[in-house]
Motif scaffolding. Structure first.
Motif, PDB file in Angstrom:
ATOM      1  N   UNK A  60       9.553   3.013  -7.206  1.00  0.00           N
ATOM      2  CA  UNK A  60       8.847   1.930  -7.863  1.00  0.00           C
ATOM      3  C   UNK A  60       9.028   0.683  -7.041  1.00  0.00           C
ATOM      4  N   UNK A  61       7.973  -0.103  -6.889  1.00  0.00           N
ATOM      5  CA  UNK A  61       8.099  -1.355  -6.181  1.00  0.00           C
ATOM      6  C   UNK A  61       7.570  -2.474  -7.084  1.00  0.00           C
ATOM      7  N   UNK A  62       8.451  -3.424  -7.358  1.00  0.00           N
ATOM      8  CA  UNK A  62       8.019  -4.573  -8.147  1.00  0.00           C
ATOM      9  C   UNK A  62       7.109  -5.404  -7.274  1.00  0.00           C
ATOM     10  N   UNK A 345       4.417  -1.923  -9.681  1.00  0.00           N
ATOM     11  CA  UNK A 345       3.617  -0.755  -9.281  1.00  0.00           C
ATOM     12  C   UNK A 345       4.523   0.441  -9.116  1.00  0.00           C
ATOM     13  N   UNK A 346       4.138   1.574  -9.659  1.00  0.00           N
ATOM     14  CA  UNK A 346       4.906   2.814  -9.472  1.00  0.00           C
ATOM     15  C   UNK A 346       4.043   3.780  -8.655  1.00  0.00           C
ATOM     16  N   UNK A 347       4.592   4.281  -7.569  1.00  0.00           N
ATOM     17  CA  UNK A 347       3.883   5.259  -6.736  1.00  0.00           C
ATOM     18  C   UNK A 347       4.588   6.602  -6.806  1.00  0.00           C
ATOM     19  N   UNK A 364       5.527   0.727   1.587  1.00  0.00           N
ATOM     20  CA  UNK A 364       6.527  -0.350   1.546  1.00  0.00           C
ATOM     21  C   UNK A 364       6.100  -1.507   2.437  1.00  0.00           C
ATOM     22  N   UNK A 365       5.578  -1.165   3.609  1.00  0.00           N
ATOM     23  CA  UNK A 365       5.127  -2.189   4.559  1.00  0.00           C
ATOM     24  C   UNK A 365       3.977  -3.001   3.956  1.00  0.00           C
ATOM     25  N   UNK A 372       5.362  -8.256  -2.201  1.00  0.00           N
ATOM     26  CA  UNK A 372       6.041  -7.356  -3.131  1.00  0.00           C
ATOM     27  C   UNK A 372       7.546  -7.516  -2.957  1.00  0.00           C
ATOM     28  N   UNK A 373       8.321  -7.358  -4.013  1.00  0.00           N
ATOM     29  CA  UNK A 373       9.769  -7.525  -3.944  1.00  0.00           C
ATOM     30  C   UNK A 373      10.456  -6.369  -4.652  1.00  0.00           C
ATOM     31  N   UNK A 374      11.786  -6.322  -4.508  1.00  0.00           N
ATOM     32  CA  UNK A 374      12.599  -5.407  -5.310  1.00  0.00           C
ATOM     33  C   UNK A 374      12.164  -3.954  -5.233  1.00  0.00           C
TER      34      UNK A 374
END
Lengths: 534, 534
Positions: A60-62, A345-347, A364-365, A372-374
């Motif tokens: 998951x990426x906040x 966002x959840x991938x 991620x990049x 995007x953070x965290x």
């Protein structure tokens, strides 16, 4: 929360897991927090194995404000509510009488597997998980055990011109299972068998009453799974009838893409096979696809051959889910979590391990480049399970936050290029509303849901929820989108179809409906707006 | 080869590339060998760039007897030919008179873009690349320039109850474009524009007359392509009408899966939009899919929104093609090659380079374990282009081998587990036949073609070709397969539909047809067998 509403929810949770649960659930005390656990439990009480084995690598990426504020704003469409636009305008209808002879005929067909008990009829007449009002309940509920019984039931109903309402997991939220004209509710619960599994062909023949989670438990030892994941409790038959999709559709397609053929009992009771078992065919009209999404208005689905997928080792994006800060807050409250309360966002990536890692790095990049953070990576099976469990329970987390409230769950879908603007403008409207609203989007598809919580005892709150729903539908339609990405039309979305599809489309649907169901017995009052004529 | 046959083939090759070619081609001398080159040339005479850029890594592996003899044999179904089973039984029909008033109305609509010239009518009435006999030709050929013109044309025809036959690239081989009752042939050649390209949404809005190869030339600079690859010359409208697929369907699905919405002129001349531009929708009956594969019997497609794909870097299997030793011999003869004349599997992998290499190694290992020999890898763009060019020209290579012969091209599709047995038993029958027959299979789909070459001047050879076709269809049907994987029904496959689909399916199709086209003007005599009633 009214007892009947509790009852509905419990039933829709427990139904496909165990028929015998019915009595014990009805006797369960009123305690909303107890709703959360059963939803993610399988019949035997263990956490479903399928979740653990499906998800080899997820993170998951906040996303901060990622993509929410990128698109330019323009004036929203004017939104009209009330009158023709009221959510339940089309469920009204005069009740048709069910003659005693039909009851006797049904007894002859179903023996003990039918009931005229008022509680049972009430449960089947009330929409589950839905804000639509029921103006009637069915006169009879039957539980056929075979396609032959369904054929006989429909034949009798057609002769008596009595409405037929097919009933699956009842997890749909647009009033599909309402019985506005009374009639016979066909509950497919008892038809839940796997008829044939063809491992080499990667297909399976099932009865309509089997749940997708039960099916996946059955398939797991064979290294196979069925890749659609709607709400817990949904049955394969209902998923066909509503053309369902879910979070994995961006990778595997919707119900449209994953059904090889159907057996359908038509309005006159005759049985039709829609296609062969070949993976592709150019043999005639695509009656499989015609039936998928027809919401029981053209026939009763009694058999389904499904395409299956191999359980992935770990490659392409299979899900992209967006949750806003309000939804995260609800999840934190319900699960005693401390996830950062910002849009997230959840991938998920599935395929070979090396490929999934490569994709993870790419995403991620991209996320970093958009502030995007965290980043949170979940590679261990338990972590992944936890993450998707939380996502799956999002709706129940909302109810836990407002225990006595109902939810209006919206469902629009737009071309991807418009999604950011749709979300951004909707969020402005939702944030400005006095109601508590959360955002859950299948972002990979352009499919955008919100949960609008309202107190059912306060009419102005219901009207405000309707206004928000209207606003988002009209906004989506102005962007070449659809009023329903996956929940279907039922009674709730009929009023938007003409604007979306045009009158010629609706006339064509009506002509087909009239041709195949001249007595209008099949799930009357749904899908085709009542004003359509030709 | 008769001049008319030559003419047909040249037209079907050249049509979508250049309308102005029409006259010059008609004047070309009779020289069958000249047929081979135009098929793979684009309008501007350059080899299509698309081929080179699509295929990042491909290899061919000669498979020996791989999978051909693995399955057990059982008794073939009994095969009946002649009578109701004759390939052209259903094209007979009484000619309907085209009144002078209609001619005048059409002139008013189309101005100079219409003709009653006998040569033009003959060309449009003769099936292209097909063994079906024409018993009539159209009375008029019109070339509309817009959906509005099509609407007016159909409205006029409907008022006069005169048949309408839509006409695209005319590359279909089951008699779809025949005019058994005369009437008005609507040639969509002039409607070949790209109306809108949405790069961010990866979709494109086109008119029906554009060819898939032309479209891909247009899309290539944007890094996009449309992934279906039927015979050269096929148009997008015709591909929708016949639910076409091709060698890439195993990766990208068929036309069913790649169309977002359609604009359709219905039998009464009204214009219908089937869906919004959203990627997925649950809004109403799936009229998009109903129209796809309806072969012009429910309306004329005038606009299409297609899903596009990114040109791959180089991941999953995208094609698995099987050619038998006879087909390889034909290819060697036509192309002056020395490929080993044994059954050969051709694979293509697309995605990232690392993933494609990994897949290549896996397939090489599996092939070795099954006694596959002679691995040939083609990694360089030129090599890949050469390899797929050869595959694409397979049919023309057959014609080069027997210049004055016609071809009966068969098209069955079975669940994958039955493919080996289907091929094995068919090969026995083909090898025992006095006719020259080659095998080309889209093995990844279970879709199996043969090219049966026969001398059209010898009736016993035509009957033998028909017998082989019947044999394979009945064999496929006995394996839960379909009589047509991708070529469609037309006139040629109507006689198999009841056995494959059952009478209730056919009755349902007929009810829909009657409801939407009560005067039976839309491509009459196709798809629905004439004996179906209810």
């Amino acid at each position: 929360m009214a007892f009947s509403s509790l009852l509905s929810r419990l039933r829709s949770c427990s139904k496909p897991f165990c028929n015998n649960l019915r009595t014990s659930i009805i006797q369960r005390p009123h305690n909303p927090s107890s709703l959360i656990e059963p939803v993610i439990c399988s019949r035997n009480g263990k956490t479903p194995l399928w979740f653990a084995s499906l998800i080899p690598l997820a993170f998951a990426v906040s996303a901060g404000s990622l993509s929410l504020n990128d698109a330019p704003l323009s004036d929203p469409k004017s939104v009209k509510i009330g009158g023709k636009g009221s959510t339940d305008y089309a469920v009204k209808g005069s009740r048709r009488e069910v003659p005693p002879e039909l009851i006797e005929e049904l007894k002859g067909i179903c023996q003990e597997n039918m009931t005229t008990d008022e509680d049972e009829r009430y449960v089947h007449g009330k929409p589950q998980n839905s804000f639509h009002k029921a103006v009637n309940i069915p006169d009879v509920v039957v539980y056929p055990r075979s396609g032959e019984e369904v054929s006989k039931i429909v034949k009798s109903c057609n002769l008596h011109k009595v409405p037929v309402v097919p009933y699956g997991g009842a997890t749909s939220i647009e009033g599909h299972t309402l019985s506005p004209n009374g009639g016979v509710c066909i509950d497919m619960t008892l038809m839940n068998r796997v008829k044939a599994l063809h491992v080499e062909d990667m297909d399976v023949v099932v009865e309509p009453g089997i749940g997708w989670m039960e099916l996946n438990e059955y398939l797991e030892p064979y290294g196979l799974f069925f890749p659609l994941d709607p709400g817990p409790g949904a049955t394969i038959g209902g998923m066909c009838a509503t053309r369902c999709s879910g979070s994995l559709a961006v990778r595997y397609g919707t119900m449209r893409d994953n059904v090889i053929n159907l057996k359908v009992v038509l309005a006159d009771g005759e049985v039709m096979k829609t296609a062969s078992r070949a993976r592709k065919s150019a043999a005639g009209y695509d009656l499989t696809r015609l039936m998928i999404g027809s919401e029981g208005t053209l026939g009763v689905i009694t058999g389904i051959t499904l395409r299956l997928q191999k359980l992935p080792q770990s490659s392409v994006v299979s899900r992209v889910e967006l949750l806003d800060e309000v939804q995260i807050r609800a999840i934190n409250l319900a699960n005693d979590k401390k996830l950062p309360e910002i849009p997230t966002l959840m991938f998920e990536f599935v395929g070979t391990e090396a490929y999934a890692r490569e994709q993870t790095q790419i995403v991620q990049k991209i996320a970093s480049e958009h502030n995007g953070t965290d980043f949170v990576f979940a590679e261990e099976p338990e972590e992944k399970k936890e993450l998707w469990k939380i996502r799956k329970e999002a709706l129940w987390a909302c109810f836990a936050m407002k225990p006595n409230f109902e939810a209006m769950i919206t469902d629009v879908c737009v071309p991807l290029s418009h999604l950011a603007e749709l979300i951004s403008r909707s969020k402005q409207e939702l944030d400005a509303s006095p109601l508590t609203c959360t955002v859950i989007a299948h972002a990979g598809d352009g499919n955008f849901h919100t949960v609008v919580l309202f107190d059912p005892t306060k009419e102005e709150q219901r009207r405000e929820a309707e206004r928000l729903n209207h606003f988002m539908v009209h906004l989506a339609l102005s962007m070449e989108g659809t009023c329903t990405g996956e929940h279907g039309v039922g009674t709730g979305k009929m009023k938007y179809l003409e604007k979306e599809l045009g009158i010629e489309n609706l006339r064509t649907m009506k002509k087909i409906k009239d041709a195949l169901d001249p007595n209008n017995i099949m799930n009357p009052g749904k899908l085709i707006p009542p004003h359509v004529c030709f």
